[in-house]
Design a protein around this motif. Structure first.
Motif, PDB file in Angstrom:
ATOM      1  N   SER A  31     -25.285 -34.031  35.915  1.00 48.75           N
ATOM      2  CA  SER A  31     -24.097 -34.876  35.831  1.00 48.75           C
ATOM      3  C   SER A  31     -24.384 -36.284  35.341  1.00 48.75           C
ATOM      4  CB  SER A  31     -23.426 -34.958  37.214  1.00 48.75           C
ATOM      5  OG  SER A  31     -23.149 -33.689  37.743  1.00 48.75           O
ATOM      6  N   VAL A  32     -25.606 -36.746  35.544  1.00 54.99           N
ATOM      7  CA  VAL A  32     -25.987 -38.122  35.219  1.00 54.99           C
ATOM      8  C   VAL A  32     -26.973 -38.096  34.056  1.00 54.99           C
ATOM      9  CG1 VAL A  32     -27.077 -40.221  36.142  1.00 54.99           C
ATOM     10  CG2 VAL A  32     -25.678 -38.779  37.643  1.00 54.99           C
ATOM     11  N   ALA A  41     -28.603 -33.711  40.125  1.00 53.55           N
ATOM     12  CA  ALA A  41     -28.099 -34.972  39.588  1.00 53.55           C
ATOM     13  C   ALA A  41     -28.214 -35.021  38.067  1.00 53.55           C
ATOM     14  CB  ALA A  41     -28.845 -36.146  40.212  1.00 53.55           C
ATOM     15  N   CYS A  42     -29.281 -34.456  37.549  1.00 56.74           N
ATOM     16  CA  CYS A  42     -29.504 -34.499  36.097  1.00 56.74           C
ATOM     17  C   CYS A  42     -28.512 -33.632  35.327  1.00 56.74           C
ATOM     18  CB  CYS A  42     -30.944 -34.093  35.776  1.00 56.74           C
ATOM     19  SG  CYS A  42     -32.153 -35.385  36.150  1.00 56.74           S
ATOM     20  N   VAL A  93     -31.959 -41.549  35.923  1.00 58.29           N
ATOM     21  CA  VAL A  93     -32.517 -40.928  37.125  1.00 58.29           C
ATOM     22  C   VAL A  93     -34.004 -41.256  37.209  1.00 58.29           C
ATOM     23  CG1 VAL A  93     -32.952 -38.763  38.351  1.00 58.29           C
ATOM     24  CG2 VAL A  93     -30.827 -39.066  37.056  1.00 58.29           C
ATOM     25  N   SER A 117     -21.850 -37.833  40.903  1.00 60.72           N
ATOM     26  CA  SER A 117     -23.281 -37.782  40.600  1.00 60.72           C
ATOM     27  C   SER A 117     -23.924 -36.493  41.096  1.00 60.72           C
ATOM     28  CB  SER A 117     -24.002 -38.986  41.223  1.00 60.72           C
ATOM     29  OG  SER A 117     -23.531 -40.195  40.680  1.00 60.72           O
ATOM     30  N   LEU A 118     -23.411 -35.957  42.208  1.00 58.83           N
ATOM     31  CA  LEU A 118     -23.992 -34.741  42.791  1.00 58.83           C
ATOM     32  C   LEU A 118     -23.112 -33.516  42.573  1.00 58.83           C
ATOM     33  CD1 LEU A 118     -25.689 -35.715  46.181  1.00 58.83           C
ATOM     34  CD2 LEU A 118     -26.695 -35.458  43.913  1.00 58.83           C
ATOM     35  N   LEU A 133     -29.617 -43.629  39.662  1.00 53.76           N
ATOM     36  CA  LEU A 133     -30.076 -42.914  40.839  1.00 53.76           C
ATOM     37  C   LEU A 133     -31.592 -43.012  40.954  1.00 53.76           C
ATOM     38  CD1 LEU A 133     -27.213 -41.757  40.280  1.00 53.76           C
ATOM     39  CD2 LEU A 133     -28.045 -39.546  41.096  1.00 53.76           C
TER      40      LEU A 133
END
Length: 265
Positions: free
Chosen positions: A23-24, A20-21, A29, A149-150, A4
């Motif tokens: 889940s990813v 996002a951080c 990122v 991701s979100l 991302l």
């Protein structure tokens, strides 16, 4: 796992980066911002990476365009030559108010895969409302990756591109309207003798609890309102005062005004 890249880490871009951080992996990122120090501060907070627009355009799978509508043409002109040379698959994710999927593609110069989103600032704490719509060349697998991701942002709901401005007027602008209401409630509490800090805390917790009660019970807000209004009681007198002041009409006008502004962007 998708990589991302966030071009723009203002209030909204930053909120989605925080989401996002959750889940990813943070090393997947990347953050870029016109003011580099802002991106660096957020990257340090989230333990993710700082990049620039060019690097994100070259390598990110999901390229989040977190810039204001009036700057979108400038940013797209900067990264378009890079996108054109890419051989790997990517998706443009636009959160710019008023800019439709066809308009993003027009600025990009090609029919790239685009996901248009309308998020709100509570996404930063996982309580957001994020509307999204995918162009026809976004695959179901890519949509699934995007949603995963979100996932940390809160509720994600599909919404047709043509209705995005309406959704934004309610959920995107709504936090500011809610903040105004919370502040007004607290001011009323202070006028009645409550300490300021307690008035703010109680007004905010009341809003949070009331919203969760509606969502978790599925009851209509009118039904929940009636349950609080005892015959001849204090609450119905407060409701009367709000109605005399045109409360509901004013709120509707605020939503329509925000929608009309987005339509004209």
């Amino acid at each position: 796992m998708a990589t991302l890249g966030f071009i723009g880490t203002g209030n909204m871009g930053g909120a989605l980066a925080r989401a996002a951080c959750k889940s990813v992996p943070s090393d997947q990122v990347f953050l870029a911002n016109r003011t580099v120090e802002k991106a660096k501060a957020l990257a340090e907070e989230l333990d993710c990476r700082v990049a620039d627009n060019e690097a994100i355009a070259q390598s990110a799978n999901l390229i989040f365009l977190g810039v204001k509508p009036q700057y979108m043409a400038e940013v797209m002109a900067e990264i378009c030559p890079i996108l054109e040379k890419r051989e790997s698959r990517f998706i443009l994710v636009s959160m710019a108010a008023g800019l439709t999927i066809p308009r993003i593609r027009e600025l990009a110069g090609k029919d790239y895969p685009v996901i248009r989103i309308m998020p709100n600032t509570p996404a930063a704490i996982g309580e957001g409302m994020v509307f999204y719509d995918c162009s026809e060349n976004v695959t179901k697998t890519e949509e699934k990756v995007f949603l995963e991701s979100l996932a940390g942002a809160g509720r994600l709901a599909p919404l047709a591109d043509k209705l995005m401005d309406a959704g934004s007027a309610v959920a995107g602008c709504g936090p500011a309207f809610a903040d105004l209401f919370i502040e007004a409630l607290a001011d009323g509490g202070v006028a009645c003798g409550l300490p300021r800090a307690l008035a703010l805390e109680s007004a905010a917790q009341m809003m949070l609890g009331t919203a969760k009660l509606m969502l978790e019970t599925g009851k209509h807000p009118g039904q929940l309102k009636d349950a609080v209004c005892s015959p001849g009681g204090a609450t119905i007198q407060g409701i009367r005062a709000l109605e005399e002041a045109g409360f509901r009409g004013a709120v509707m006008d605020a939503v329509i005004a925000a929608w009309e502004k987005s339509q004209g962007m």
